[in-house]
Write an enzyme that holds these catalytic residues in place. Structure first.
Site, short mmCIF file in Angstrom:
data_model
loop_
_atom_site.label_atom_id
_atom_site.label_comp_id
_atom_site.label_asym_id
_atom_site.label_seq_id
_atom_site.Cartn_x
_atom_site.Cartn_y
_atom_site.Cartn_z
NE ARG A 100 -3.66 0.62 1.88
CZ ARG A 100 -5.17 0.68 2.59
NH1 ARG A 100 -5.40 1.52 3.44
NH2 ARG A 100 -5.96 0.16 1.90
CG HIS A 127 -8.35 -0.06 -2.92
ND1 HIS A 127 -7.54 -1.18 -2.76
CD2 HIS A 127 -8.88 0.25 -1.50
CE1 HIS A 127 -7.71 -1.50 -1.21
NE2 HIS A 127 -8.40 -0.63 -0.70
CD GLN A 130 -12.95 -2.30 -0.75
OE1 GLN A 130 -12.08 -2.33 0.43
NE2 GLN A 130 -14.07 -2.76 -0.68
CG ASP A 228 -13.57 6.20 -0.69
OD1 ASP A 228 -13.77 5.69 0.62
OD2 ASP A 228 -12.55 5.87 -1.09
CB CYS A 268 -14.31 0.74 0.02
SG CYS A 268 -13.49 2.53 0.19
NE ARG A 296 -9.98 -5.43 0.52
CZ ARG A 296 -9.40 -4.42 0.88
NH1 ARG A 296 -9.97 -3.40 1.65
NH2 ARG A 296 -8.17 -4.39 0.71
N1 CP Z 1 -11.17 -0.25 2.49
C1 CP Z 1 -9.81 -0.36 2.68
O1 CP Z 1 -9.08 -0.37 1.96
O2 CP Z 1 -9.74 -0.01 4.30
P1 CP Z 1 -8.37 -0.01 5.07
O3 CP Z 1 -7.83 1.30 4.69
O4 CP Z 1 -8.58 -0.11 6.31
O5 CP Z 1 -7.39 -0.93 4.56
#
Ligand code: CP
Length: 315
Positions: A100, A127, A130, A228, A268, A296
């Site tokens: 990430r 992403h 997701q 989001d 998400c 997830r």
């Molecule tokens: N939706 C998502 O990626 O959550 P986090 O930022 O908690 O990993």
């Protein structure tokens, strides 16, 4: 080396295999296959995470592997070691790496220098983990037996808020990949950008998304309403301006009523009730946000297994 940096890194057929496997893994969570047997997978975070970090850490464990959780600050990345060298060194220890990070070019540079699979755990551009989860969560409802991607054809997604964000980009690409309709609604200055148009073109996908500044227009007969946070990680300096501009695009019970009777609300997470979505919508029977969060785990286990399968030489 097969990586998963963007939604289209798997073909439609491979994506179907991921969803079918995710369904099987979910049905048999603790007695499933162990394709990561004795493998060590790095989870490298430049940014905060709850869902991505925990679901990958648990998922690697459940597939028989060992997660090695890292962050950029307490590795030598934080002191300037190059991405190229970091990727080469990590490839000598690890069997795969979830990252990430900020700019998408960072994860592409990792992939260019690593000889282990790299999974995108979120960049500023997209992403994909997701989105595969979101699609699986929809399929569980509209095609529960087969989780068949053909069931997605023609379904309408209404996306609200920052339509130039990573989640918006991922939804635009995924909708094109699975023949869905998508209408994005937000302030004009947050319209989808050139980068997503270029990505569609590069993958030979049609640019058939549309954008509106009228929230109600997008919701009309929609199957999925999605939003989001208005202030993503890195956008904090613009927080007040964003909140003021995006207020007309809050997902409210009134918007949900314009959608199909069977429509679902998705997010998400993390959510900010009273900003991008009303608390009543989050709490409504139409909200499937915690199924998304749970999935997830199952979908990422299937992605891990698929990448290991792709990396295994066939005779
Ligand atoms: N939706 C998502 O990626 O959550 P986090 O930022 O908690 O990993």
């Amino acid at each position: 080396m097969k990586h998963f940096l963007k939604e289209t890194d798997f073909s439609r057929q491979q994506a179907q295999q991921v969803f079918t496997l995710a369904k099987a893994l979910k049905a048999n969570r603790l007695n499933g296959p162990q394709p990561l047997n004795m493998q060590s997978w790095g989870l490298l975070f430049y940014k905060s995470s709850t869902r991505t970090r925990i679901s990958f850490e648990v998922g690697v464990n459940e597939l028989g592997g060992f997660p090695v959780v890292l962050n950029s600050e307490n590795t030598q990345i934080g002191r300037g070691e190059t991405i190229a060298d970091t990727a080469r060194v990590m490839s000598r220890y690890l069997h795969g790496l979830v990252i990430r990070t900020f700019g998408h070019e960072i994860i592409e540079e990792f992939a260019a220098h690593a000889n282990i699979p790299i999974i995108n755990g979120l960049t500023e551009f997209n992403h994909p983990c997701q989105l595969y989860t979101d699609i699986f969560t929809v399929l569980e409802r509209i095609s529960p037996d087969a989780v068949d991607i053909e069931a997605l054809r023609g379904k309408k997604v209404a996306f609200y808020g920052d339509c130039a964000s990573n989640m918006a980009n991922s939804w635009i690409i995924t909708a094109a990949m699975f023949d869905m309709e998508i209408v994005l609604a937000g302030p004009q200055q947050f319209a989808p950008g050139q980068a997503v148009a270029d990505a569609l073109k590069a993958d030979g996908l049609p640019a058939n998304y549309s954008f509106t500044t009228e929230a109600a227009e997008a919701a009309q007969d929609a199957d999925i309403l999605y939003t989001d946070v208005w202030v993503s990680m890195g956008d904090e300096a613009e927080a007040e301006e964003r909140r003021a501009r995006m207020l007309p695009f809050q997902v409210t019970p009134e918007l949900m009523q314009l959608a199909k009777e069977t429509a679902v609300f998705m997010h998400c997470l993390p959510a900010h009730a009273g900003e991008e979505v009303a608390q009543e919508v989050l709490d409504s029977p139409q909200s499937i946000i915690f199924d998304e969060a749970e999935n997830r785990l199952h979908v990422q286990k299937a992605i891990l297994a698929k990448l290991v399968e792709c990396a295994t030489p066939t005779r």
